[in-house]
Design a protein around this motif. Structure first.
Motif, PDB file in Angstrom:
ATOM      1  N   LYS A 194       0.573  -0.989  -0.161  1.00  0.00           N
ATOM      2  CA  LYS A 194      -0.176  -0.173  -0.277  1.00  0.00           C
ATOM      3  C   LYS A 194       1.153   0.662  -0.449  1.00  0.00           C
ATOM      4  CE  LYS A 194      -4.317  -1.989   2.408  1.00  0.00           C
ATOM      5  NZ  LYS A 194      -4.981  -1.584   3.301  1.00  0.00           N
ATOM      6  N   LEU A 195       2.245   1.173   0.519  1.00  0.00           N
ATOM      7  CA  LEU A 195       3.463   2.735  -0.069  1.00  0.00           C
ATOM      8  C   LEU A 195       3.122   3.199  -1.012  1.00  0.00           C
ATOM      9  CD1 LEU A 195       6.008   0.772   2.257  1.00  0.00           C
ATOM     10  CD2 LEU A 195       4.122   2.573   3.666  1.00  0.00           C
ATOM     11  N   PRO A 196       3.111   4.824  -0.972  1.00  0.00           N
ATOM     12  CA  PRO A 196       2.810   4.996  -2.830  1.00  0.00           C
ATOM     13  C   PRO A 196       4.338   5.266  -3.250  1.00  0.00           C
ATOM     14  CG  PRO A 196       3.195   6.349  -0.876  1.00  0.00           C
ATOM     15  CD  PRO A 196       2.758   4.696  -0.138  1.00  0.00           C
ATOM     16  N   MET A 197       4.947   6.056  -4.261  1.00  0.00           N
ATOM     17  CA  MET A 197       5.777   5.336  -4.623  1.00  0.00           C
ATOM     18  C   MET A 197       5.434   7.702  -5.183  1.00  0.00           C
ATOM     19  SD  MET A 197       6.127   2.882  -7.786  1.00  0.00           S
ATOM     20  CE  MET A 197       7.451   2.857  -8.606  1.00  0.00           C
ATOM     21  N   THR A 198       5.133   8.279  -4.172  1.00  0.00           N
ATOM     22  CA  THR A 198       5.398   9.982  -3.932  1.00  0.00           C
ATOM     23  C   THR A 198       6.164  10.356  -2.853  1.00  0.00           C
ATOM     24  OG1 THR A 198       3.319   9.624  -2.718  1.00  0.00           O
ATOM     25  CG2 THR A 198       3.322   9.647  -5.806  1.00  0.00           C
ATOM     26  N   PRO A 199       6.342  11.573  -3.078  1.00  0.00           N
ATOM     27  CA  PRO A 199       7.441  12.063  -2.093  1.00  0.00           C
ATOM     28  C   PRO A 199       6.762  12.112  -0.746  1.00  0.00           C
ATOM     29  CG  PRO A 199       6.981  13.621  -3.539  1.00  0.00           C
ATOM     30  CD  PRO A 199       6.371  12.033  -4.321  1.00  0.00           C
ATOM     31  N   ASN A 219      10.036   7.987  -3.354  1.00  0.00           N
ATOM     32  CA  ASN A 219       9.959   7.584  -3.791  1.00  0.00           C
ATOM     33  C   ASN A 219       9.737   6.952  -2.174  1.00  0.00           C
ATOM     34  OD1 ASN A 219       8.745   5.228  -4.679  1.00  0.00           O
ATOM     35  ND2 ASN A 219       9.375   5.299  -6.454  1.00  0.00           N
ATOM     36  N   ILE A 220       8.926   6.816  -1.973  1.00  0.00           N
ATOM     37  CA  ILE A 220       8.764   6.676  -0.144  1.00  0.00           C
ATOM     38  C   ILE A 220       8.508   4.560  -0.526  1.00  0.00           C
ATOM     39  CG2 ILE A 220       7.256   6.113   1.313  1.00  0.00           C
ATOM     40  CD1 ILE A 220       5.777   7.970   1.358  1.00  0.00           C
ATOM     41  N   LYS A 221       8.334   4.827  -0.843  1.00  0.00           N
ATOM     42  CA  LYS A 221       8.248   2.856  -1.939  1.00  0.00           C
ATOM     43  C   LYS A 221       9.099   2.302  -1.247  1.00  0.00           C
ATOM     44  CE  LYS A 221       5.329  -1.366  -3.012  1.00  0.00           C
ATOM     45  NZ  LYS A 221       3.862  -1.672  -3.829  1.00  0.00           N
ATOM     46  N   LYS A 222      10.475   2.528  -2.297  1.00  0.00           N
ATOM     47  CA  LYS A 222      11.696   2.518  -3.151  1.00  0.00           C
ATOM     48  C   LYS A 222      12.312   2.834  -1.872  1.00  0.00           C
ATOM     49  CE  LYS A 222      14.734   3.386  -6.639  1.00  0.00           C
ATOM     50  NZ  LYS A 222      15.111   4.264  -8.147  1.00  0.00           N
ATOM     51  N   ARG A 223      12.198   3.586  -1.039  1.00  0.00           N
ATOM     52  CA  ARG A 223      13.474   3.813  -0.543  1.00  0.00           C
ATOM     53  C   ARG A 223      12.949   3.306   1.118  1.00  0.00           C
ATOM     54  NH1 ARG A 223      16.619   3.616   2.333  1.00  0.00           N
ATOM     55  NH2 ARG A 223      17.711   4.917   3.606  1.00  0.00           N
ATOM     56  N   VAL A 224      11.979   2.620   1.109  1.00  0.00           N
ATOM     57  CA  VAL A 224      11.566   0.921   2.669  1.00  0.00           C
ATOM     58  C   VAL A 224      12.409   0.198   1.881  1.00  0.00           C
ATOM     59  CG1 VAL A 224       9.666   0.571   3.562  1.00  0.00           C
ATOM     60  CG2 VAL A 224       9.433   2.698   2.920  1.00  0.00           C
TER      61      VAL A 224
END
Length: 469
Positions: A194-199, A219-224
């Motif tokens: 559910k994590l978004p790929m936005t700032p 990119n929240i999802k990528k960083r997590v």
């Protein structure tokens, strides 16, 4: 073919951890077909609290083989098998790191019985091996010894395979693209999906719902996901404690940074360290020499009584002076961008009119210096920064009043605002800290086209009049 593995260690994180006992059961899906169990000499002292937990002390392993001596046996039994363990990333990475130290590669597909159990046995409060064995009536003998825990994990894995959905679950978990083996054992994949790929910012929370880490990302999802791939000791420990992830959208990196800073200062998460460091400030000041020439110079802010403008890195400070020199045709020598030279010859600032060579009068040069001082003092005025909003229908704003960071907010594009009072209705006031001041100051210098004066200015969602235009 599966190999169910458990290790006991000296308990020093991941990279500093040494194996004291290892047990491996080779399992064909129906029965155990092979076993390897051995104490291991860690070639270092075993802490007393580890001995209290496992019963393994220095005397017990003194004459045990080293990992290098038993590595061929481990390699042989693991060959062509899926590596299975409870909280697999811990066992797998400790073994991988120690194998690398003795010159062996270690690459296997892996399955985590914590994550598998969460999928096929939902609803339990705890998925620790002890609690699961108790809930599922699995005998657990010799707890916290490698063979006892590994054998209990075999029985747990057997129950997992007996569930109707086991085939599809294992296929999904073994799919390299599924990322199941990468996620922390206690974290639901649904939460990650559910994590978004936005700032924005993201918050890692533990079993007590406490924030243990706050981060920002474009990119929240990528960083997590990057945290889960990071095998440093701090990251592995943090991920093992993470059970929930929450997020808040920011629309752009600047607001995300400000949100992150405010969250860290409010909650002081245990795994956030960067903003606990002392930040050195640098300031620009002016003085007049014996010949009447006005100099611009910079130093640590603590050594300057009243700096004209403050920065939080010496690089930003020098870049600002270079920009001022270029804009007003000032001399790099008299702006102290070049020291101990008779005449300036700066490779980036080449518009000096000759004050250092006697080709310009002091009065003429000082007049331009005074004009540049007005720009520096202008930074103390009221302005706001317009940035990208969370959606296409809004803009983000960061407000500065009297040179101090005031807060941020989001304004619908269709709303026309005619005064600062109207803008403030959308702003969430924030505390200015050393970190937020550094963020806003650095951003303002590097993105001057996005700074908008509030005096005599009407906001209509499209005006882009710059602070320095």
């Amino acid at each position: 073919m599966y190999c169910i593995v458990d290790i006991e260690t000296t308990g020093n994180g991941i990279k500093g951890n040494k194996i004291t006992e290892i047990s491996i059961f080779k399992f064909d899906g129906e029965q155990i077909v092979d076993e390897f169990t051995s104490l291991v000499n860690p070639e270092c002292e075993i802490p007393s609290f580890i001995t209290g937990l496992t019963g393994i002390d220095n005397d017990l392993v003194r004459h045990a083989p080293t990992l290098a001596e038993i590595a061929p046996s481990i390699i042989a039994i693991l060959r062509d098998s899926v590596f299975v363990a409870h909280s697999v990333n811990f066992d797998y990475n400790v073994i991988k790191n120690q194998f690398q130290e003795i010159g062996h590669s270690f690459v296997h597909k892996k399955l985590c019985t914590v994550r598998l159990s969460r999928s096929v046995f939902p609803g339990y409060q705890s998925y620790s091996l002890g609690k699961l064995c108790s809930s599922l009536n699995i005998p657990l003998v010799d707890r916290h010894r490698a063979r006892g825990d590994a054998h209990a994990t075999v029985l747990l894995f057997q129950k997992i395979l007996a569930t109707p959905e086991s085939d599809s679950v294992l296929k999904r978990f073994l799919n390299a693209r599924s990322q199941e083996a990468t996620l922390p054992p206690a974290l639901s994949k649904l939460q990650y999906d559910k994590l978004p790929m936005t700032p924005g910012i993201y918050l890692f929370k533990n079993a007590k719902n406490e924030i243990i880490y706050a981060g920002k990302a474009k990119n929240i999802k990528k960083r997590v996901l990057g945290h889960f791939y990071d095998k440093s000791e701090k990251e592995v420990q943090m991920c093992r404690e993470t059970q929930h992830i929450e997020y808040e959208l920011a629309g752009n990196e600047l607001v995300a940074l400000l949100m992150e800073s405010a969250t860290i200062k409010k909650h002081f998460p245990v795994y956030n360290r960067a903003q606990k460091k002392r930040v050195t400030q640098y300031g620009i000041f002016q003085y007049e020499d014996r010949n009447g020439v006005i100099h611009l110079a910079f130093n640590k802010a603590a050594a300057i009584p009243k700096p004209l403008i403050t920065f939080y890195s010496i690089t930003d400070c020098r870049e600002y002076l270079e920009a001022i020199c270029s804009e007003f045709n000032l001399c790099p020598k008299y702006c102290h961008l070049q020291e101990h030279v008779e005449h300036c010859n700066h490779f980036r600032v080449a518009h000096c009119k000759g004050i250092c060579r006697g080709n310009e009068t002091v009065d003429s040069y000082n007049m331009r210096v005074k004009e540049s001082l007005k720009i520096m003092l202008l930074n103390r005025d009221n302005y706001f920064i317009k940035e990208k909003g969370r959606t296409m229908d809004e803009d983000a704003i960061v407000v500065v009043q009297a040179g101090a960071y005031y807060g941020y907010g989001f304004i619908p594009k269709e709303i026309s605002l005619g005064a600062m009072e109207d803008i403030m209705a959308y702003v969430q006031p924030q505390k200015e800290t050393v970190e937020t001041k550094r963020l806003v100051t650095s951003y303002a210098f590097k993105n001057q086209e996005k700074l908008i004066l509030t005096e005599n200015y009407t906001y209509n969602g499209s005006n882009d009049r710059s602070l320095f235009s």
